[in-house]
Design an enzyme around this catalytic site. Structure first.
Site, mmCIF file in Angstrom:
data_model
loop_
_atom_site.group_PDB
_atom_site.id
_atom_site.type_symbol
_atom_site.label_atom_id
_atom_site.label_comp_id
_atom_site.label_asym_id
_atom_site.label_seq_id
_atom_site.Cartn_x
_atom_site.Cartn_y
_atom_site.Cartn_z
ATOM 1 C CG ASP A 16 4.146 0.914 -5.825
ATOM 2 O OD1 ASP A 16 3.455 0.276 -4.596
ATOM 3 O OD2 ASP A 16 2.645 0.597 -6.372
ATOM 4 C CG ASP A 40 0.462 -4.084 6.378
ATOM 5 O OD1 ASP A 40 0.186 -4.868 6.433
ATOM 6 O OD2 ASP A 40 -0.668 -3.802 7.661
ATOM 7 N N GLY A 125 4.481 7.153 7.774
ATOM 8 C CA GLY A 125 3.507 7.263 7.238
ATOM 9 C C GLY A 125 2.470 8.412 9.000
ATOM 10 C CE1 TYR A 127 1.186 2.620 13.028
ATOM 11 C CE2 TYR A 127 2.868 1.361 13.774
ATOM 12 C CZ TYR A 127 1.045 1.041 13.973
ATOM 13 O OH TYR A 127 1.045 -0.030 14.175
HETATM 14 N N1 AR6 Z 1 5.155 1.461 -1.799
HETATM 15 C C1 AR6 Z 1 6.277 2.192 -0.982
HETATM 16 N N2 AR6 Z 1 6.019 3.085 0.117
HETATM 17 C C2 AR6 Z 1 4.838 3.686 0.414
HETATM 18 C C3 AR6 Z 1 3.489 2.888 -0.290
HETATM 19 C C4 AR6 Z 1 3.994 1.902 -1.475
HETATM 20 N N3 AR6 Z 1 3.036 1.552 -2.224
HETATM 21 N N4 AR6 Z 1 2.634 2.774 0.265
HETATM 22 C C5 AR6 Z 1 2.616 4.543 1.151
HETATM 23 N N5 AR6 Z 1 4.129 4.225 1.634
HETATM 24 P P1 AR6 Z 1 1.839 4.139 6.709
HETATM 25 P P2 AR6 Z 1 3.681 3.416 9.627
HETATM 26 C C6 AR6 Z 1 4.767 4.666 2.379
HETATM 27 O O1 AR6 Z 1 1.436 4.536 7.113
HETATM 28 O O2 AR6 Z 1 4.018 4.924 9.198
HETATM 29 C C7 AR6 Z 1 -0.209 0.649 8.659
HETATM 30 O O3 AR6 Z 1 -2.003 0.621 8.637
HETATM 31 C C8 AR6 Z 1 3.802 6.218 2.390
HETATM 32 O O4 AR6 Z 1 3.675 7.110 1.739
HETATM 33 O O5 AR6 Z 1 2.483 3.143 5.510
HETATM 34 O O6 AR6 Z 1 5.122 2.324 9.511
HETATM 35 C C9 AR6 Z 1 0.038 -0.606 8.781
HETATM 36 O O7 AR6 Z 1 -1.513 -1.157 9.190
HETATM 37 C C10 AR6 Z 1 4.947 6.086 4.040
HETATM 38 O O8 AR6 Z 1 6.095 7.303 3.635
HETATM 39 O O9 AR6 Z 1 3.379 3.049 7.666
HETATM 40 C C11 AR6 Z 1 0.391 0.396 10.482
HETATM 41 O O10 AR6 Z 1 -0.849 -0.219 11.318
HETATM 42 C C12 AR6 Z 1 5.787 4.607 4.173
HETATM 43 O O11 AR6 Z 1 5.553 4.186 3.102
HETATM 44 C C13 AR6 Z 1 0.172 1.558 10.154
HETATM 45 O O12 AR6 Z 1 0.248 1.875 8.451
HETATM 46 C C14 AR6 Z 1 5.086 4.348 5.394
HETATM 47 O O13 AR6 Z 1 3.957 4.877 5.846
HETATM 48 C C15 AR6 Z 1 2.142 1.660 10.393
HETATM 49 O O14 AR6 Z 1 3.063 3.201 9.889
#
Ligand code: AR6
Length: 176
Positions: A16, A40, A125, A127
């Site tokens: 995390d 985020d 995630g 995106y």
């Molecule tokens: N620690 C590490 N990785 C994490 C955590 C954490 N605590 N929580 C989730 N992940 P995403 P994106 C991973 O969807 O695709 C938001 O709403 C997750 O499993 O967070 O860039 C923003 O405001 C995945 O592998 O980001 C934008 O609107 C990775 O982080 C949008 O999502 C990224 O997933 C951005 O989308």
């Protein structure tokens, strides 16, 4: 998995990112910088309202760019907010924009005296970026950056789940 490139340790761990004790963690944000879900949401929840307050003064952020704020109550001193591309088909500039997120985040880190940085898997995630391609871009961009710039002691990829962790490990294996 850890490798040393031109004086910088580059590694992948499963965990995390909000718990990382580094100078700066990177947030996979959206263009408003006003919060969202995924990593985020987790960063804003763990770091408290000081991060959102700082973000309100930044006027958002373009895709591929990065901006820095306080880390609030996080163990990390700073959060570097970057905006990854929404994946369509790979032919809409997504690889260049994703590479730019990693490069601009590291530039902003160096400008602010940051020596240790943790990245999530940007765009992997909601995106929708294909994980293998995204990991190759992340590792290549970081590797090139630390070969060309000194001053960073550690760049750590922090992957929330096992599937992405092993993909990043394999991508790191190739450059090790
Ligand atoms: N620690 C590490 N990785 C994490 C955590 C954490 N605590 N929580 C989730 N992940 P995403 P994106 C991973 O969807 O695709 C938001 O709403 C997750 O499993 O967070 O860039 C923003 O405001 C995945 O592998 O980001 C934008 O609107 C990775 O982080 C949008 O999502 C990224 O997933 C951005 O989308």
């Amino acid at each position: 998995m850890a490798t040393r490139i031109h004086g910088t340790q580059v590694e992948a761990v499963q965990g995390d990112i909000t718990r990382e004790e580094v100078d700066a963690i990177v947030n996979a944000a959206n263009k408003t910088l006003l919060g969202g879900g995924g990593v985020d949401g987790a960063i804003h929840r763990a770091g408290g309202p000081a991060i959102l307050e700082a973000c309100r003064n930044l006027n958002g952020c373009d895709t591929g760019d990065a901006k820095i704020t306080t880390g609030g109550r996080l163990p990390a001193t700073y959060v570097i907010h970057t905006v990854g591309p929404v994946y369509r088909d790979g032919n809409h500039g997504e690889p260049e924009l994703l590479a730019s997120c990693y490069r601009r985040s590291l530039e902003v880190a160096l400008e602010n005296g940051v020596k240790t940085v943790a990245f999530p898997a940007i765009s992997c995630g909601v995106y929708g970026y294909p994980h293998k391609e995204a990991a190759a871009i992340a590792v290549d961009t970081v590797t090139t950056f630390v070969q060309e710039n000194s001053g960073l002691a550690l760049v750590r990829f922090v992957l929330f789940n096992g599937e992405l962790f092993s993909i990043f490990e394999q991508a790191l294996d190739i450059v090790a």
